[in-house]
Design an enzyme around this catalytic site. Structure first.
Site, PDB file in Angstrom:
ATOM      1  N   LYS A  10      -5.248   0.216 -18.355  1.00  0.00           N
ATOM      2  CA  LYS A  10      -6.681   0.412 -18.108  1.00  0.00           C
ATOM      3  C   LYS A  10      -6.936   1.228 -16.833  1.00  0.00           C
ATOM      4  O   LYS A  10      -6.055   1.356 -15.979  1.00  0.00           O
ATOM      5  CB  LYS A  10      -7.365  -0.954 -18.034  1.00  0.00           C
ATOM      6  CG  LYS A  10      -7.285  -1.728 -19.365  1.00  0.00           C
ATOM      7  CD  LYS A  10      -8.145  -2.979 -19.318  1.00  0.00           C
ATOM      8  CE  LYS A  10      -8.060  -3.749 -20.626  1.00  0.00           C
ATOM      9  NZ  LYS A  10      -8.960  -4.919 -20.634  1.00  0.00           N
ATOM     10  N   TYR A  50     -14.311  -1.737 -28.839  1.00  0.00           N
ATOM     11  CA  TYR A  50     -14.541  -3.151 -28.509  1.00  0.00           C
ATOM     12  C   TYR A  50     -15.702  -3.757 -29.310  1.00  0.00           C
ATOM     13  O   TYR A  50     -16.313  -4.727 -28.851  1.00  0.00           O
ATOM     14  CB  TYR A  50     -14.835  -3.288 -27.012  1.00  0.00           C
ATOM     15  CG  TYR A  50     -13.609  -3.305 -26.121  1.00  0.00           C
ATOM     16  CD1 TYR A  50     -12.591  -4.242 -26.295  1.00  0.00           C
ATOM     17  CD2 TYR A  50     -13.476  -2.409 -25.055  1.00  0.00           C
ATOM     18  CE1 TYR A  50     -11.483  -4.287 -25.456  1.00  0.00           C
ATOM     19  CE2 TYR A  50     -12.364  -2.443 -24.214  1.00  0.00           C
ATOM     20  CZ  TYR A  50     -11.378  -3.387 -24.422  1.00  0.00           C
ATOM     21  OH  TYR A  50     -10.288  -3.434 -23.576  1.00  0.00           O
ATOM     22  N   ASN A 113      -8.532  -5.895 -15.754  1.00  0.00           N
ATOM     23  CA  ASN A 113      -7.320  -6.696 -15.907  1.00  0.00           C
ATOM     24  C   ASN A 113      -6.088  -5.886 -16.338  1.00  0.00           C
ATOM     25  O   ASN A 113      -5.203  -6.390 -17.010  1.00  0.00           O
ATOM     26  CB  ASN A 113      -7.579  -7.893 -16.840  1.00  0.00           C
ATOM     27  CG  ASN A 113      -7.935  -7.475 -18.245  1.00  0.00           C
ATOM     28  OD1 ASN A 113      -8.118  -6.297 -18.510  1.00  0.00           O
ATOM     29  ND2 ASN A 113      -8.019  -8.428 -19.148  1.00  0.00           N
ATOM     30  N   HIS A 116      -4.435  -3.875 -21.849  1.00  0.00           N
ATOM     31  CA  HIS A 116      -4.932  -4.460 -23.104  1.00  0.00           C
ATOM     32  C   HIS A 116      -3.774  -4.542 -24.091  1.00  0.00           C
ATOM     33  O   HIS A 116      -2.911  -3.665 -24.095  1.00  0.00           O
ATOM     34  CB  HIS A 116      -6.040  -3.574 -23.696  1.00  0.00           C
ATOM     35  CG  HIS A 116      -6.366  -3.908 -25.120  1.00  0.00           C
ATOM     36  ND1 HIS A 116      -7.247  -4.907 -25.459  1.00  0.00           N
ATOM     37  CD2 HIS A 116      -5.900  -3.408 -26.293  1.00  0.00           C
ATOM     38  CE1 HIS A 116      -7.321  -4.996 -26.782  1.00  0.00           C
ATOM     39  NE2 HIS A 116      -6.509  -4.098 -27.316  1.00  0.00           N
ATOM     40  N   GLU A 127      -6.775  -0.859 -34.205  1.00  0.00           N
ATOM     41  CA  GLU A 127      -6.725  -0.212 -32.887  1.00  0.00           C
ATOM     42  C   GLU A 127      -5.809   1.011 -32.879  1.00  0.00           C
ATOM     43  O   GLU A 127      -6.130   2.021 -32.259  1.00  0.00           O
ATOM     44  CB  GLU A 127      -6.290  -1.246 -31.841  1.00  0.00           C
ATOM     45  CG  GLU A 127      -7.348  -2.337 -31.666  1.00  0.00           C
ATOM     46  CD  GLU A 127      -7.011  -3.387 -30.628  1.00  0.00           C
ATOM     47  OE1 GLU A 127      -7.919  -4.150 -30.267  1.00  0.00           O
ATOM     48  OE2 GLU A 127      -5.840  -3.455 -30.173  1.00  0.00           O
TER      49      GLU A 127
HETATM   50  P1  CMP Z   1      -8.943  -7.091 -23.345  1.00  0.00           P
HETATM   51  O1  CMP Z   1      -7.655  -7.765 -23.646  1.00  0.00           O
HETATM   52  O2  CMP Z   1      -8.954  -5.595 -23.296  1.00  0.00           O
HETATM   53  O3  CMP Z   1     -10.062  -7.579 -24.397  1.00  0.00           O
HETATM   54  C1  CMP Z   1     -11.433  -7.621 -24.107  1.00  0.00           C
HETATM   55  C2  CMP Z   1     -11.711  -7.366 -22.664  1.00  0.00           C
HETATM   56  O4  CMP Z   1     -12.962  -7.821 -22.218  1.00  0.00           O
HETATM   57  C3  CMP Z   1     -10.718  -8.138 -21.802  1.00  0.00           C
HETATM   58  O5  CMP Z   1      -9.447  -7.614 -21.920  1.00  0.00           O
HETATM   59  C4  CMP Z   1     -11.378  -8.015 -20.447  1.00  0.00           C
HETATM   60  O6  CMP Z   1     -11.177  -6.727 -19.856  1.00  0.00           O
HETATM   61  C5  CMP Z   1     -12.836  -8.142 -20.843  1.00  0.00           C
HETATM   62  N1  CMP Z   1     -13.325  -9.519 -20.671  1.00  0.00           N
HETATM   63  C6  CMP Z   1     -13.001 -10.608 -21.381  1.00  0.00           C
HETATM   64  N2  CMP Z   1     -13.669 -11.689 -20.943  1.00  0.00           N
HETATM   65  C7  CMP Z   1     -14.462 -11.251 -19.947  1.00  0.00           C
HETATM   66  C8  CMP Z   1     -15.389 -11.888 -19.086  1.00  0.00           C
HETATM   67  N3  CMP Z   1     -15.656 -13.197 -19.183  1.00  0.00           N
HETATM   68  N4  CMP Z   1     -16.010 -11.133 -18.158  1.00  0.00           N
HETATM   69  C9  CMP Z   1     -15.756  -9.813 -18.062  1.00  0.00           C
HETATM   70  N5  CMP Z   1     -14.875  -9.142 -18.852  1.00  0.00           N
HETATM   71  C10 CMP Z   1     -14.233  -9.868 -19.773  1.00  0.00           C
END
Ligand code: CMP
Length: 138
Positions: A10, A50, A113, A116, A127
């Site tokens: 990311k 998403y 984070n 993904h 995806e």
């Molecule tokens: P990802 O695994 O890419 O799948 C969905 C994404 O949404 C997740 O990682 C985070 O980047 C984001 N995400 C999931 N939960 C939250 C949350 N509570 N607040 C903000 N971002 C979130």
């Protein structure tokens, strides 16, 4: 049996210079790189990717973040690749991620984070097809 999963390094991790370290962890864990490309994506592209989260309160911020800078799109392959990558990544929230996982080491927050990974076979197929043409998978 060899399985394919989809992954993104990311914009937060790319911006902080963690790309090489994360790629090395993935390769060391036995994944084969089927495809990899660096790209900047639009907010609309992030929204399509998403779409399952479209009703979540974090959807808009997530799509803005994902379109805020270049990222790496990847297709990875190994036995049980989907579960294996999720274990290597750690929990979505880095505060809950196990010691030694990619998110524990490189992620700053639940949104930013670092990485993904697809959460199931159907999701992985969607995806991979969203970002890659068949001829790009080698
Ligand atoms: P990802 O695994 O890419 O799948 C969905 C994404 O949404 C997740 O990682 C985070 O980047 C984001 N995400 C999931 N939960 C939250 C949350 N509570 N607040 C903000 N971002 C979130």
């Amino acid at each position: 049996m060899a399985e394919r999963t989809f992954s993104i390094i990311k914009p937060d991790a790319v911006g902080k210079g963690y790309t090489g370290a994360i790629l090395a962890e993935i390769e060391k864990a036995g994944f084969r790189f089927v495809a990899i490309k660096k790209q900047s994506i639009s907010k609309e592209q992030a929204e399509g990717f998403y779409y399952v989260h479209k009703d979540k309160p974090f959807f808009n911020g997530l799509c803005e973040f994902m379109s805020s800078g270049p990222l790496f799109l990847m297709v990875l392959e190994k036995d049980n690749a989907i579960a294996g990558l999720r274990k290597l990544m750690g929990a979505t929230n880095p505060a809950n991620a196990e010691e030694g996982t990619i998110r524990r080491k490189y992620a700053a927050s639940i949104q930013e984070n670092a990485i993904h990974g697809s959460d199931g076979q159907e999701t992985a197929a969607f995806e991979i097809g969203y970002w890659f043409a068949g001829y790009e998978l080698l």
